[in-house]
Scaffold this motif. Structure first.
Motif, PDB file in Angstrom:
ATOM      1  N   ALA A   1       0.811  -1.227   0.000  1.00 10.80           N
ATOM      2  CA  ALA A   1       0.000   0.000   0.000  1.00 10.80           C
ATOM      3  C   ALA A   1       0.840   1.270   0.000  1.00 10.80           C
ATOM      4  CB  ALA A   1      -0.956   0.001   1.189  1.00 10.80           C
ATOM      5  N   THR A   2       2.002   1.228   0.633  1.00  8.14           N
ATOM      6  CA  THR A   2       2.851   2.424   0.704  1.00  8.14           C
ATOM      7  C   THR A   2       4.137   2.273  -0.104  1.00  8.14           C
ATOM      8  OG1 THR A   2       3.906   1.629   2.732  1.00  8.14           O
ATOM      9  CG2 THR A   2       1.969   3.055   2.988  1.00  8.14           C
ATOM     10  N   SER A   3       4.192   1.308  -1.009  1.00  4.13           N
ATOM     11  CA  SER A   3       5.435   1.048  -1.727  1.00  4.13           C
ATOM     12  C   SER A   3       5.843   2.187  -2.662  1.00  4.13           C
ATOM     13  CB  SER A   3       5.354  -0.271  -2.498  1.00  4.13           C
ATOM     14  OG  SER A   3       4.342  -0.205  -3.476  1.00  4.13           O
ATOM     15  N   TYR A   4       4.901   2.990  -3.104  1.00  2.00           N
ATOM     16  CA  TYR A   4       5.213   4.128  -3.979  1.00  2.00           C
ATOM     17  C   TYR A   4       4.906   5.456  -3.285  1.00  2.00           C
ATOM     18  CZ  TYR A   4       6.017   1.103  -7.985  1.00  2.00           C
ATOM     19  OH  TYR A   4       6.539   0.183  -8.849  1.00  2.00           O
ATOM     20  N   LEU A   5       4.859   5.448  -1.978  1.00  2.00           N
ATOM     21  CA  LEU A   5       4.499   6.639  -1.214  1.00  2.00           C
ATOM     22  C   LEU A   5       5.422   7.819  -1.507  1.00  2.00           C
ATOM     23  CD1 LEU A   5       2.721   7.983   0.931  1.00  2.00           C
ATOM     24  CD2 LEU A   5       4.306   7.093   2.658  1.00  2.00           C
ATOM     25  N   GLU A   6       6.727   7.583  -1.580  1.00  2.00           N
ATOM     26  CA  GLU A   6       7.676   8.673  -1.827  1.00  2.00           C
ATOM     27  C   GLU A   6       7.462   9.308  -3.201  1.00  2.00           C
ATOM     28  OE1 GLU A   6       9.284   5.947   1.218  1.00  2.00           O
ATOM     29  OE2 GLU A   6       8.542   5.613  -0.801  1.00  2.00           O
ATOM     30  N   ILE A   7       7.095   8.497  -4.186  1.00  2.00           N
ATOM     31  CA  ILE A   7       6.821   9.043  -5.518  1.00  2.00           C
ATOM     32  C   ILE A   7       5.569   9.915  -5.460  1.00  2.00           C
ATOM     33  CG2 ILE A   7       6.160   8.455  -7.888  1.00  2.00           C
ATOM     34  CD1 ILE A   7       8.099   6.085  -7.681  1.00  2.00           C
ATOM     35  N   GLU A   8       4.570   9.473  -4.738  1.00  2.00           N
ATOM     36  CA  GLU A   8       3.377  10.312  -4.558  1.00  2.00           C
ATOM     37  C   GLU A   8       3.745  11.622  -3.867  1.00  2.00           C
ATOM     38  OE1 GLU A   8      -0.891  10.393  -2.165  1.00  2.00           O
ATOM     39  OE2 GLU A   8       0.285   8.549  -2.166  1.00  2.00           O
ATOM     40  N   GLN A   9       4.532  11.539  -2.801  1.00  2.00           N
ATOM     41  CA  GLN A   9       4.906  12.738  -2.042  1.00  2.00           C
ATOM     42  C   GLN A   9       5.710  13.725  -2.886  1.00  2.00           C
ATOM     43  OE1 GLN A   9       6.813  10.794   1.286  1.00  2.00           O
ATOM     44  NE2 GLN A   9       4.956  10.917   2.525  1.00  2.00           N
ATOM     45  N   ILE A  10       6.672  13.233  -3.663  1.00  2.00           N
ATOM     46  CA  ILE A  10       7.468  14.148  -4.481  1.00  2.00           C
ATOM     47  C   ILE A  10       6.607  14.728  -5.604  1.00  2.00           C
ATOM     48  CG2 ILE A  10       8.495  12.599  -6.207  1.00  2.00           C
ATOM     49  CD1 ILE A  10      10.524  15.158  -4.275  1.00  2.00           C
ATOM     50  N   GLY A  11       5.673  13.949  -6.116  1.00  2.00           N
ATOM     51  CA  GLY A  11       4.751  14.466  -7.127  1.00  2.00           C
ATOM     52  C   GLY A  11       3.898  15.597  -6.578  1.00  2.00           C
ATOM     53  N   LEU A  12       3.396  15.422  -5.376  1.00  2.00           N
ATOM     54  CA  LEU A  12       2.595  16.476  -4.741  1.00  2.00           C
ATOM     55  C   LEU A  12       3.455  17.693  -4.421  1.00  2.00           C
ATOM     56  CD1 LEU A  12       0.355  14.255  -2.445  1.00  2.00           C
ATOM     57  CD2 LEU A  12      -0.301  15.403  -4.581  1.00  2.00           C
ATOM     58  N   TRP A  13       4.714  17.456  -4.027  1.00  2.00           N
ATOM     59  CA  TRP A  13       5.636  18.572  -3.780  1.00  2.00           C
ATOM     60  C   TRP A  13       5.845  19.359  -5.067  1.00  2.00           C
ATOM     61  CZ3 TRP A  13      10.135  20.556  -5.559  1.00  2.00           C
ATOM     62  CH2 TRP A  13      10.774  21.502  -4.758  1.00  2.00           C
ATOM     63  N   LEU A  14       6.052  18.670  -6.172  1.00  2.00           N
ATOM     64  CA  LEU A  14       6.233  19.340  -7.467  1.00  2.00           C
ATOM     65  C   LEU A  14       4.988  20.134  -7.851  1.00  2.00           C
ATOM     66  CD1 LEU A  14       8.130  16.517  -9.324  1.00  2.00           C
ATOM     67  CD2 LEU A  14       8.917  18.891  -9.168  1.00  2.00           C
TER      68      LEU A  14
END
Length: 127
Positions: A22-35
């Motif tokens: 469920a959280t395996s791509y969490l960092e990609i989501e977070q950096i996408g939202l940061w961008l």
């Protein structure tokens, strides 16, 4: 009875697998939202996580080409490419890992696998 046990075991194993992924791509989501919050809507991001980054950042994201020469030609012809994102979650061509150091790119944001911040998961650079 055996059928009930087998069903329970399969459901339990499936639940554990889903929870772990469920959280395996969490960092990609977070950096996408940061961008999304910290870049212009016209900015383009180079990354191998282009589907996820395109979705979360609401910015155009392009996959790294196979060679450094193709990349340099691409950034020369497209001045909207502003960010360079390397992910250990989705590996990129080998040349992409040394390119930031060889061209003095500035780290904008990073996520790490450890508290000591020695094992990066993804690194965002400004071109």
């Amino acid at each position: 009875m055996f059928l009930g046990f087998s069903t329970y075991y399969q459901l339990k194993a499936s639940d554990n697998l889903i929870r772990n992924k469920a959280t395996s791509y969490l960092e990609i989501e977070q950096i996408g939202l940061w961008l999304k919050d910290n870049s212009a809507s016209s900015d383009v991001i180079m990354t191998h996580s282009f589907h996820q980054i395109d979705y979360y950042s609401e910015r155009e994201a392009l996959a790294f080409p196979a060679t450094k020469q193709e990349f340099e030609s691409l950034i020369s012809s497209n001045k909207q490419i502003k960010y360079y994102l390397i992910s250990m979650i989705q590996p990129t061509p080998e040349w992409t890992y040394s390119y930031p150091q060889n061209h003095s790119l500035t780290v904008i944001n990073a996520y790490f696998a450890d508290a000591q911040q020695t094992q990066p998961i993804l690194i965002l650079y400004k071109l």
